[in-house]
Design an enzyme around this catalytic site. Structure first.
Site, PDB file in Angstrom:
ATOM      1  N   ASP A  32       0.840  -1.191   0.000  1.00 53.84           N
ATOM      2  CA  ASP A  32       0.000   0.000   0.000  1.00 53.84           C
ATOM      3  C   ASP A  32       0.878   1.245   0.000  1.00 53.84           C
ATOM      4  OD1 ASP A  32      -3.241   0.241   0.734  1.00 53.84           O
ATOM      5  OD2 ASP A  32      -2.097   2.066   1.098  1.00 53.84           O
ATOM      6  N   ASP A  54       3.991   1.551  -4.558  1.00 52.13           N
ATOM      7  CA  ASP A  54       3.042   2.065  -5.529  1.00 52.13           C
ATOM      8  C   ASP A  54       3.055   1.124  -6.734  1.00 52.13           C
ATOM      9  OD1 ASP A  54       1.772   3.515  -7.591  1.00 52.13           O
ATOM     10  OD2 ASP A  54       2.494   5.437  -6.837  1.00 52.13           O
ATOM     11  N   VAL A  55       1.879   0.724  -7.196  1.00 51.05           N
ATOM     12  CA  VAL A  55       1.819  -0.221  -8.321  1.00 51.05           C
ATOM     13  C   VAL A  55       2.371   0.375  -9.610  1.00 51.05           C
ATOM     14  CG1 VAL A  55      -0.097  -1.550  -7.369  1.00 51.05           C
ATOM     15  CG2 VAL A  55      -0.582   0.401  -8.876  1.00 51.05           C
ATOM     16  N   ASN A  78      -5.710  -5.235  -6.457  1.00 50.41           N
ATOM     17  CA  ASN A  78      -6.854  -4.489  -5.957  1.00 50.41           C
ATOM     18  C   ASN A  78      -6.648  -2.968  -5.994  1.00 50.41           C
ATOM     19  OD1 ASN A  78      -9.312  -4.039  -4.074  1.00 50.41           O
ATOM     20  ND2 ASN A  78      -7.608  -3.201  -2.885  1.00 50.41           N
ATOM     21  N   TYR A 143     -11.984   5.361 -15.612  1.00 46.20           N
ATOM     22  CA  TYR A 143     -12.154   4.235 -14.698  1.00 46.20           C
ATOM     23  C   TYR A 143     -12.795   3.051 -15.418  1.00 46.20           C
ATOM     24  CZ  TYR A 143     -13.716   1.488 -10.691  1.00 46.20           C
ATOM     25  OH  TYR A 143     -13.931   0.471  -9.791  1.00 46.20           O
ATOM     26  N   LYS A 147     -11.063  -0.578 -16.400  1.00 50.91           N
ATOM     27  CA  LYS A 147     -11.597  -1.828 -15.875  1.00 50.91           C
ATOM     28  C   LYS A 147     -12.020  -2.780 -16.999  1.00 50.91           C
ATOM     29  CE  LYS A 147     -11.065  -1.016 -11.487  1.00 50.91           C
ATOM     30  NZ  LYS A 147     -10.120  -1.819 -10.679  1.00 50.91           N
ATOM     31  N   ILE A 176     -21.085  -1.443  -4.220  1.00 47.04           N
ATOM     32  CA  ILE A 176     -20.582  -1.886  -2.924  1.00 47.04           C
ATOM     33  C   ILE A 176     -20.567  -0.717  -1.947  1.00 47.04           C
ATOM     34  CG2 ILE A 176     -18.655  -2.959  -1.699  1.00 47.04           C
ATOM     35  CD1 ILE A 176     -20.017  -4.761  -3.799  1.00 47.04           C
TER      36      ILE A 176
END
Length: 245
Positions: A32, A54-55, A78, A143, A147, A176
């Protein structure tokens, strides 16, 4: 004891998945942006590995992998960000940043892990996609684009890496009440209106997604590969139900 590595594991869906993995007897590694963000889940999982990274920064991911004493059995991609706004109001920089984290970052992590998993001959990667990439809506811009791209990339990974011993799947959360959507549903009137559009008549929870992720990671799903598991209470199938006859 198998090891799960969860990006964006410090909050929202990631932290709930970390807790569920621990309940099922997995070791957990959380990746994270900051320990402060991950503090709450780390209090509950004092034995968890934590890596600040960081990804979009390949070096931090490599450092985390090198620091572990073994290759993780599961990668949960995620980490993500969202910024809802019309396309005409979206700068190229904002669009590129969302693609970089939600799509390119997931690819970077998956490739790094796959290289090591393939040498061992086994491993599972689960990418968190979204129903926003299945049934798009105005304002979801980069976004939704990222995805949908991640869902396609999941299928390509499954085709290329399945013969090498890996299983690659994705989970597409619907509406969610948690994670990046928490602020939206904190308004009870919004939560109630949106719940009425779901066949199960409720919003999903972070726990619903965690259960789905860990089922796909389990031996019970050993013949599932290249699949996008939609966890949305039936929402994406409900278009005709909303139209009066």
């Amino acid at each position: 004891m198998p090891l799960a590595f969860i990006t964006g594991g410090g909050g929202g869906l990631g932290s709930e998945t970390a807790l569920r993995a621990h309940e099922l007897g997995w070791d957990v590694a959380i990746f994270d942006l900051s320990r402060d963000r991950a503090a709450q889940v780390l209090e509950k999982l004092p034995d968890a590995h934590f890596f600040e990274g960081d990804v979009t920064d390949e070096a931090s991911a490599v450092a985390a992998l090198d620091a572990l004493d073994r290759v993780p059995d599961l990668l949960v991609n995620n980490a993500g960000i969202v910024k809802f706004q019309p396309l005409l109001d979206t700068s190229t920089e904002d669009f590129a940043r969302m693609i970089s984290i939600n799509l390119t970052g997931a690819f970077t992590m998956a490739r790094l892990f796959a290289e090591r998993m393939i040498k061992r001959g086994s491993g599972s990667i689960i990418n968190i996609t979204s129903t926003g990439g299945i049934a798009t809506s105005p304002g979801t811009n980069a976004y939704a684009s990222a995805k949908r791209g991640l869902a396609a990339m999941t299928e390509i990974m499954a085709l290329e890496w399945g013969p090498l011993g890996l299983r690659i799947n994705s989970v597409a959360p619907g509406m969610i009440h948690g994670g990046m959507s928490s602020g939206i549903y904190d308004d009870p009137s919004v939560a109630e209106r949106r719940s009425k559009g779901v066949p199960l008549r409720r919003l999903g929870t972070e726990r619903d997604i965690a259960h789905a992720v860990m089922w796909l990671a389990s031996d019970e799903a050993s013949y599932v590969n290249g699949h996008e598991l939609v966890v949305d209470g039936g929402m994406t199938k409900a278009a005709m139900a909303m139209i009066p006859r």
